[in-house]
Design an enzyme around this catalytic site. Sequence first.
Site, mmCIF file in Angstrom:
data_model
loop_
_atom_site.group_PDB
_atom_site.id
_atom_site.type_symbol
_atom_site.label_atom_id
_atom_site.label_comp_id
_atom_site.label_asym_id
_atom_site.label_seq_id
_atom_site.Cartn_x
_atom_site.Cartn_y
_atom_site.Cartn_z
ATOM 1 N N ASP A 116 42.216 35.575 40.100
ATOM 2 C CA ASP A 116 43.272 34.890 40.848
ATOM 3 C C ASP A 116 43.448 35.464 42.247
ATOM 4 O O ASP A 116 44.280 34.964 43.017
ATOM 5 C CB ASP A 116 44.599 34.980 40.091
ATOM 6 C CG ASP A 116 44.556 34.222 38.777
ATOM 7 O OD1 ASP A 116 44.124 33.057 38.783
ATOM 8 O OD2 ASP A 116 44.942 34.796 37.745
ATOM 9 N N ASP A 117 42.707 36.499 42.572
ATOM 10 C CA ASP A 117 42.866 37.147 43.872
ATOM 11 C C ASP A 117 42.159 36.344 44.966
ATOM 12 O O ASP A 117 40.960 36.084 44.880
ATOM 13 C CB ASP A 117 42.287 38.564 43.809
ATOM 14 C CG ASP A 117 42.592 39.346 45.064
ATOM 15 O OD1 ASP A 117 43.578 40.085 45.072
ATOM 16 O OD2 ASP A 117 41.840 39.211 46.057
#
Length: 209
Positions: free
Chosen positions: A154-155
């Site tokens: 999700d980064d």
Amino acid sequence: MSRLARAHLAAADPVLGALIREVGRCTLKPERAREPYEALISAVAHQQLHARAAEAMLGRLRALTAAPVPAPGHLLSLSDEALRGCGFSAAKAAALRDIARRTLDGTVPTRRAAARMSDAALIERLCTLRGIGRWTVEMLLIFTLGRPDVFPVDDFGVREGYRLIHGLDAQPKPRAFAAIGEVYAPYRSTAAWYLWRAADRAKKITPPA
């Protein structure tokens, strides 16, 4: 271990391998003296803020409590006004209090206890805390606990780094990225570090719009 990691990643993804050769040795050094409680307090302060603003808030909290990080019981004794005076919003103050309470009841493990827990178990447990999501726990796993095989899909920076080095028009979606990242195991934390470097490099060389 770092040499083994670089060799494995280069064989798994030659494009990443080229980046690794350009960047050189991975300098990721986990904060091995930091307890999970302290890391989570810092993470809440930094959420949605520039690093300097977050550090200023933490500095005021340290000055208020005369401690590098207030003990959980001391933190719980602080009034809402005191926490606001440090710069914490109502939501962040509530998150800090929950972290303190859950440290006292053992939900937030000590570093020693965390060493006996898997990545998945720590993510599941710590995501029950107010204001703490999966990404925050993954950062703790990488930068505090030194876990070698964490891939934060999700980064933004990790996905952007992958997009840039592979010349993609768009970032891979998290679920697809998790599948892509399987080839980097068991060194996915190192892969993420190099992908962050690719994203950082692009920021430095891309002129403002």
